[in-house]
Design an enzyme around this catalytic site. Structure first.
Site, mmCIF file in Angstrom:
data_model
loop_
_atom_site.group_PDB
_atom_site.id
_atom_site.type_symbol
_atom_site.label_atom_id
_atom_site.label_comp_id
_atom_site.label_asym_id
_atom_site.label_seq_id
_atom_site.Cartn_x
_atom_site.Cartn_y
_atom_site.Cartn_z
ATOM 1 N N LYS A 158 1.120 -7.286 -2.078
ATOM 2 C CA LYS A 158 0.248 -7.331 -3.252
ATOM 3 C C LYS A 158 -0.167 -5.918 -3.644
ATOM 4 C CE LYS A 158 -3.820 -6.207 -1.130
ATOM 5 N NZ LYS A 158 -4.636 -5.018 -1.433
ATOM 6 N N ASP A 213 -7.998 -11.223 3.216
ATOM 7 C CA ASP A 213 -6.883 -11.217 2.258
ATOM 8 C C ASP A 213 -5.937 -12.398 2.447
ATOM 9 O OD1 ASP A 213 -7.623 -8.953 0.889
ATOM 10 O OD2 ASP A 213 -6.303 -7.598 1.988
#
Length: 293
Positions: free
Chosen positions: A11, A137
């Site tokens: 990401k 996350d």
């Protein structure tokens, strides 16, 4: 089905703001995360001998409980009394300790894969509740696309994805301590005007306006990271001079990403070739082109 293969995508943070420090030592954040095509590959299989075994193409990575994949597998095995052994193999492509959630994404693949492999029937939201116990996350990494992330990172709201574009990733051959960066941020002393405007970026995402999105990109953690490692600023400046719509550090770094319009693929390849001939290339562990996914 006794074996499964999954992609564990990295990401980037299009916008990262830190709002306050919590009493538990964590920080309240408000950030926009976008998954990218660059990924690790995770292989999971049932084994007759009970236990959890992990192998990896990178000898430097731990394969015991120091690895989030093992901890995720152990959590699932113990909670659901899985009688089989669990064999795991990781083919690592994402850079390590890069601000791209590589380890979190690998763990997310384990949660998703074991849910399928052992027919546990858990929804993604149920997996999120378990995943956040191991890392803030990991809930995002159970998804692909673009999400607003709040709280410590576990409160997710799906957003329109980043429009088609090319993303150059440049990971320096050094790491930064996320804990050290947050400890030195001193968020209470940062003026409101210095914080990224996350809400305005959400509006530009809804308009599918790549230039508007990139204009609003910001990462409050750069205040600390750029002081610790000026090389990050050099990379950002390099891409800006090459015409990037946005050049920004991802997460707590040190990876720098640069966004270019979809029609500029040839230009991106030329930039990577040019980068190989600069002094900056000597400090890079990874440089590549990827895309949103």
């Amino acid at each position: 089905m006794d074996e499964i293969e999954l992609k564990a995508h990295g990401k980037i943070n299009l916008s990262l703001d830190v709002l306050s420090r919590r009493e538990d030592g964590y920080h309240n954040v408000k950030m926009i995360m976008q998954s990218v095509a660059l990924h690790d590959t995770v292989f999971l299989k049932k084994e007759e001998e009970r236990g959890i075994r992990l192998s990896c193409n990178l000898a430097s990575l731990p394969t015991d409980e120091g690895n989030l994949m093992v901890r995720a597998a152990k959590l699932m095995q113990e909670e659901f009394s899985i009688p089989d052994g669990i064999g795991m193999r990781l083919h690592k492509r994402l850079p390590v300790a890069a601000g791209m959630a590589g380890g979190s994404s690998d763990a997310a693949a384990v949660f998703l894969g074991l849910n399928q492999l052992f027919h546990l029937g858990l929804s993604v939201s149920e997996l999120e509740k378990r995943a956040v116990k191991l890392g803030a996350d990991i809930p995002f990494c159970l998804h692909r696309g673009c999400f607003l992330s709040e709280g410590i990172g576990e409160k997710l709201q799906e957003l329109p994805p980043l429009p088609p574009c090319h993303i150059i990733l440049a990971k320096p051959a050094f790491s930064l301590s996320t804990k050290l960066i947050y400890e030195n941020l001193h968020v209470d002393g940062i003026h409101k005007a210095e914080h990224p405007d996350v809400d305005r970026m959400i509006q530009e995402l809804k308009k599918n306006n790549l230039e508007g999105i990139c204009h609003l990109g910001g990462n409050i953690l750069e205040r600390v990271s750029l002081k610790l490692r000026p090389e990050i600023r050099e990379l950002k400046n390099y891409f800006t001079e090459k015409g990037a719509l946005l050049s920004l550090m991802s997460g707590s770094g040190p990876t720098v990403f640069a966004i270019f319009p979809k029609e500029e693929e040839a230009k991106c390849h030329a930039i990577l070739e040019d980068l190989k001939n600069t002094a900056l290339n000597n400090l890079l562990e990874l440089s590549c082109i990827t895309a949103p996914c």
